[in-house]
Write a protein that holds these residues in place. Sequence first.
Motif, PDB file in Angstrom:
ATOM      1  N   SER A 124       0.827  -1.209   0.000  1.00 42.38           N
ATOM      2  CA  SER A 124       0.000   0.000   0.000  1.00 42.38           C
ATOM      3  C   SER A 124       0.860   1.257   0.000  1.00 42.38           C
ATOM      4  CB  SER A 124      -0.924   0.005   1.219  1.00 42.38           C
ATOM      5  OG  SER A 124      -0.176   0.072   2.418  1.00 42.38           O
ATOM      6  N   SER A 125       2.098   1.164   0.504  1.00 42.27           N
ATOM      7  CA  SER A 125       2.970   2.339   0.536  1.00 42.27           C
ATOM      8  C   SER A 125       3.291   2.808  -0.876  1.00 42.27           C
ATOM      9  CB  SER A 125       4.267   2.020   1.300  1.00 42.27           C
ATOM     10  OG  SER A 125       5.006   1.012   0.656  1.00 42.27           O
ATOM     11  N   GLN A 126       3.361   1.860  -1.829  1.00 35.94           N
ATOM     12  CA  GLN A 126       3.606   2.231  -3.223  1.00 35.94           C
ATOM     13  C   GLN A 126       2.437   3.043  -3.774  1.00 35.94           C
ATOM     14  OE1 GLN A 126       6.324   1.461  -5.171  1.00 35.94           O
ATOM     15  NE2 GLN A 126       7.396   0.371  -3.546  1.00 35.94           N
ATOM     16  N   VAL A 127       1.221   2.665  -3.389  1.00 30.50           N
ATOM     17  CA  VAL A 127       0.032   3.402  -3.831  1.00 30.50           C
ATOM     18  C   VAL A 127      -0.034   4.751  -3.121  1.00 30.50           C
ATOM     19  CG1 VAL A 127      -2.478   3.326  -4.060  1.00 30.50           C
ATOM     20  CG2 VAL A 127      -1.157   1.202  -4.205  1.00 30.50           C
ATOM     21  N   LYS A 128       0.321   4.783  -1.842  1.00 25.46           N
ATOM     22  CA  LYS A 128       0.294   6.043  -1.096  1.00 25.46           C
ATOM     23  C   LYS A 128       1.247   7.061  -1.696  1.00 25.46           C
ATOM     24  CE  LYS A 128      -0.976   3.983   3.353  1.00 25.46           C
ATOM     25  NZ  LYS A 128      -0.509   3.595   4.702  1.00 25.46           N
ATOM     26  N   ASP A 129       2.398   6.590  -2.190  1.00 24.17           N
ATOM     27  CA  ASP A 129       3.376   7.503  -2.791  1.00 24.17           C
ATOM     28  C   ASP A 129       2.786   8.236  -3.985  1.00 24.17           C
ATOM     29  OD1 ASP A 129       5.301   6.837  -0.969  1.00 24.17           O
ATOM     30  OD2 ASP A 129       6.333   5.406  -2.247  1.00 24.17           O
ATOM     31  N   ILE A 130       2.097   7.508  -4.864  1.00 24.39           N
ATOM     32  CA  ILE A 130       1.524   8.152  -6.053  1.00 24.39           C
ATOM     33  C   ILE A 130       0.291   8.967  -5.681  1.00 24.39           C
ATOM     34  CG2 ILE A 130       0.052   6.201  -6.721  1.00 24.39           C
ATOM     35  CD1 ILE A 130       2.054   8.446  -9.122  1.00 24.39           C
ATOM     36  N   HIS A 131      -0.435   8.522  -4.652  1.00 25.16           N
ATOM     37  CA  HIS A 131      -1.621   9.252  -4.199  1.00 25.16           C
ATOM     38  C   HIS A 131      -1.242  10.624  -3.644  1.00 25.16           C
ATOM     39  CE1 HIS A 131      -5.723   9.748  -2.801  1.00 25.16           C
ATOM     40  NE2 HIS A 131      -5.278  10.040  -1.587  1.00 25.16           N
ATOM     41  N   LYS A 132      -0.049  10.729  -3.064  1.00 20.57           N
ATOM     42  CA  LYS A 132       0.412  11.995  -2.496  1.00 20.57           C
ATOM     43  C   LYS A 132       0.541  13.090  -3.552  1.00 20.57           C
ATOM     44  CE  LYS A 132       2.988  10.325   1.526  1.00 20.57           C
ATOM     45  NZ  LYS A 132       4.342  10.146   2.121  1.00 20.57           N
ATOM     46  N   ILE A 133       0.800  12.701  -4.789  1.00 15.99           N
ATOM     47  CA  ILE A 133       0.915  13.730  -5.830  1.00 15.99           C
ATOM     48  C   ILE A 133      -0.362  13.847  -6.663  1.00 15.99           C
ATOM     49  CG2 ILE A 133       3.418  13.515  -5.945  1.00 15.99           C
ATOM     50  CD1 ILE A 133       3.160  11.935  -8.490  1.00 15.99           C
ATOM     51  N   ILE A 134      -1.133  12.766  -6.755  1.00 12.14           N
ATOM     52  CA  ILE A 134      -2.367  12.813  -7.534  1.00 12.14           C
ATOM     53  C   ILE A 134      -3.458  13.570  -6.781  1.00 12.14           C
ATOM     54  CG2 ILE A 134      -4.310  11.399  -8.352  1.00 12.14           C
ATOM     55  CD1 ILE A 134      -2.347   9.392  -9.407  1.00 12.14           C
ATOM     56  N   SER A 135      -3.581  13.298  -5.485  1.00 11.33           N
ATOM     57  CA  SER A 135      -4.664  13.891  -4.693  1.00 11.33           C
ATOM     58  C   SER A 135      -4.648  15.426  -4.705  1.00 11.33           C
ATOM     59  CB  SER A 135      -4.592  13.360  -3.257  1.00 11.33           C
ATOM     60  OG  SER A 135      -5.630  13.884  -2.480  1.00 11.33           O
ATOM     61  N   PRO A 136      -3.524  16.088  -4.386  1.00 13.05           N
ATOM     62  CA  PRO A 136      -3.539  17.559  -4.428  1.00 13.05           C
ATOM     63  C   PRO A 136      -3.734  18.109  -5.838  1.00 13.05           C
ATOM     64  CG  PRO A 136      -1.303  16.750  -4.053  1.00 13.05           C
ATOM     65  CD  PRO A 136      -2.212  15.572  -3.920  1.00 13.05           C
ATOM     66  N   CYS A 137      -3.294  17.346  -6.828  1.00  5.17           N
ATOM     67  CA  CYS A 137      -3.478  17.786  -8.217  1.00  5.17           C
ATOM     68  C   CYS A 137      -4.953  17.808  -8.589  1.00  5.17           C
ATOM     69  CB  CYS A 137      -2.707  16.859  -9.154  1.00  5.17           C
ATOM     70  SG  CYS A 137      -2.896  17.269 -10.904  1.00  5.17           S
ATOM     71  N   LEU A 138      -5.696  16.795  -8.144  1.00  5.21           N
ATOM     72  CA  LEU A 138      -7.132  16.748  -8.440  1.00  5.21           C
ATOM     73  C   LEU A 138      -7.870  17.893  -7.746  1.00  5.21           C
ATOM     74  CD1 LEU A 138      -7.820  12.907  -8.155  1.00  5.21           C
ATOM     75  CD2 LEU A 138      -7.453  14.255 -10.222  1.00  5.21           C
ATOM     76  N   ARG A 139      -7.487  18.194  -6.512  1.00  2.00           N
ATOM     77  CA  ARG A 139      -8.106  19.324  -5.798  1.00  2.00           C
ATOM     78  C   ARG A 139      -7.835  20.631  -6.537  1.00  2.00           C
ATOM     79  NH1 ARG A 139      -6.054  16.765  -1.150  1.00  2.00           N
ATOM     80  NH2 ARG A 139      -4.324  18.252  -1.022  1.00  2.00           N
ATOM     81  N   TYR A 140      -6.581  20.770  -6.977  1.00  2.00           N
ATOM     82  CA  TYR A 140      -6.184  21.980  -7.698  1.00  2.00           C
ATOM     83  C   TYR A 140      -6.964  22.113  -9.009  1.00  2.00           C
ATOM     84  CZ  TYR A 140      -3.144  24.983 -10.559  1.00  2.00           C
ATOM     85  OH  TYR A 140      -2.646  25.957 -11.375  1.00  2.00           O
ATOM     86  N   ALA A 141      -7.073  21.011  -9.754  1.00  2.00           N
ATOM     87  CA  ALA A 141      -7.763  21.034 -11.047  1.00  2.00           C
ATOM     88  C   ALA A 141      -9.232  21.400 -10.883  1.00  2.00           C
ATOM     89  CB  ALA A 141      -7.618  19.682 -11.734  1.00  2.00           C
ATOM     90  N   TYR A 142      -9.837  20.906  -9.804  1.00  2.00           N
ATOM     91  CA  TYR A 142     -11.251  21.215  -9.557  1.00  2.00           C
ATOM     92  C   TYR A 142     -11.438  22.702  -9.233  1.00  2.00           C
ATOM     93  CZ  TYR A 142     -15.687  21.469  -7.052  1.00  2.00           C
ATOM     94  OH  TYR A 142     -16.937  21.838  -6.617  1.00  2.00           O
ATOM     95  N   LYS A 143     -10.586  23.219  -8.333  1.00  2.00           N
ATOM     96  CA  LYS A 143     -10.694  24.626  -7.945  1.00  2.00           C
ATOM     97  C   LYS A 143     -10.425  25.551  -9.125  1.00  2.00           C
ATOM     98  CE  LYS A 143      -9.493  23.959  -3.077  1.00  2.00           C
ATOM     99  NZ  LYS A 143      -8.500  24.245  -2.012  1.00  2.00           N
ATOM    100  N   LYS A 144      -9.571  25.103 -10.036  1.00  2.00           N
ATOM    101  CA  LYS A 144      -9.204  25.927 -11.190  1.00  2.00           C
ATOM    102  C   LYS A 144     -10.226  25.825 -12.327  1.00  2.00           C
ATOM    103  CE  LYS A 144      -4.903  27.088 -13.562  1.00  2.00           C
ATOM    104  NZ  LYS A 144      -5.231  26.907 -14.977  1.00  2.00           N
ATOM    105  N   GLY A 145     -11.126  24.855 -12.211  1.00  2.00           N
ATOM    106  CA  GLY A 145     -12.142  24.693 -13.242  1.00  2.00           C
ATOM    107  C   GLY A 145     -11.775  23.721 -14.328  1.00  2.00           C
ATOM    108  N   ASP A 146     -10.681  22.975 -14.139  1.00  2.00           N
ATOM    109  CA  ASP A 146     -10.244  22.026 -15.164  1.00  2.00           C
ATOM    110  C   ASP A 146     -10.864  20.646 -14.964  1.00  2.00           C
ATOM    111  OD1 ASP A 146      -8.717  24.060 -16.153  1.00  2.00           O
ATOM    112  OD2 ASP A 146      -6.900  23.447 -15.113  1.00  2.00           O
ATOM    113  N   LEU A 147     -11.493  20.435 -13.826  1.00  2.00           N
ATOM    114  CA  LEU A 147     -12.271  19.221 -13.564  1.00  2.00           C
ATOM    115  C   LEU A 147     -13.639  19.646 -13.065  1.00  2.00           C
ATOM    116  CD1 LEU A 147      -9.985  16.605 -11.740  1.00  2.00           C
ATOM    117  CD2 LEU A 147     -10.942  16.426 -14.029  1.00  2.00           C
ATOM    118  N   LEU A 148     -14.657  18.937 -13.495  1.00  2.00           N
ATOM    119  CA  LEU A 148     -16.006  19.291 -13.083  1.00  2.00           C
ATOM    120  C   LEU A 148     -16.305  18.853 -11.656  1.00  2.00           C
ATOM    121  CD1 LEU A 148     -17.977  18.395 -16.341  1.00  2.00           C
ATOM    122  CD2 LEU A 148     -17.238  20.652 -15.560  1.00  2.00           C
ATOM    123  N   ARG A 149     -15.502  17.907 -11.158  1.00  2.00           N
ATOM    124  CA  ARG A 149     -15.793  17.356  -9.840  1.00  2.00           C
ATOM    125  C   ARG A 149     -14.506  17.022  -9.101  1.00  2.00           C
ATOM    126  NH1 ARG A 149     -19.394  11.986  -8.885  1.00  2.00           N
ATOM    127  NH2 ARG A 149     -19.740  12.259  -6.651  1.00  2.00           N
TER     128      ARG A 149
END
Length: 408
Positions: A124-149
């Motif tokens: 699971s640590s391997q998944v957590k490593d990639i999640h650490k960079i994907i998760s904030p990116c998704l939040r950023y994309a949503y706030k910026k309007g690049d993702l609908l959700r």
Amino acid sequence: MKAQYPYRTKNGKKYYYWTYKDVFDKTREESSPTVSGLEEKIKKRQQLLALGVNSPDSTFEDYLYQFLTTVHFLKLKPRSKERYLCTFNKKLKGTPLGQMKMKQLTVDAIQTFYNQLFDVKQSSSQVKDIHKIISPCLRYAYKKGDLLRDFQGMLVIPLDSPEKRQAQIAKNSVKPLTREEHIRFVNGIRGHEYEALFRTAIDTGARQGELFALTWNDINFDTQTIMINKSYSYTKGDTDTYTAQTGPTKCNEIRRNKLPVVLVNILKEHKIKQKRELTEYGVIQTDETLVFSTCIGTHLDASNVYKKLKQVYLDLGINEEGSAYNKNFHDLRHTYATRNFEEGVEPLVISKLLGHADFNTTLKTYIHVLNSLRDATAGLTDSFYDEMDFSENTTPGGNIIPINKSIG
């Protein structure tokens, strides 16, 4: 007069197109079978570009890389940047998820990627490593309007097996030397080539990188203090080559701590010995000379130092070959903190001595020590009452009579 647009023919039908550069400096295009339709698309695209909204046709890996390098890395240290880029390059770049268009991105696509990565790595640590960079990116994309959700909160990290979790806990747990091991260690390293380094680690709680960056002007023998204001490490750059860097401490904290007299004497002897060794190689010792260095005054190598420390642990019976609970260099720092807790030093003071930016970090890291000290408080209470004389304030049955009759 209508604007002229280039066109290409596909299946016998004309398609007019217009090219532009997105925020990744990649060439994109809008196309339509009619000029009016194309101009409507151009108008919308220009509005989005003016607002700084990225193309929904951008791939997820392009978007993530742009987010990391222009936004997320602004608050990270070189070592963290290196670790995140390594994760990006090894685990996401070139994968089906990485090549997916932003407009196609779904929670199911990312969750499937997580599950497949877990199946391959079984960690699971391997998944957590990639999640650490994907998760904030998704939040950023949503706030910026690049993702609908914003669906990053819906993603689930697969759980390791109980055996795997236990091994991980053992690996990451704080493993300070016991009092008996502490004494055995101090006696066992006398005369060792790294005695001064190991003693400074266990007697000041400084991190390894901070010790490797120490220079003689950071140590004041008159006031018996040590100033910890920098750290040394190797950082992997964009060219995949490691370069040495001396930068701020982990939490950007500058600490000036008092040195125990016994350590002052050890460091004085070490300085004399080092000067003699450096002179043999034509190197002059100055205030800018590293306190702990090679025979020619250069930085020590962490892996070589740990090999020597590991052998000391084994020789003294502190570690066992192959045990998951073996101690490492950082546990010298944990030992320093633990001894201070045991001696009754206030947790907030220990936090400052260690250079923790957040007091809660200290409490979470050393909760095991606090729990053991908590159990000892009952004995302290008994000792307190043993020293008191209740002979005049007790009933015939032995019950204590409250001194303030209005209370109780």
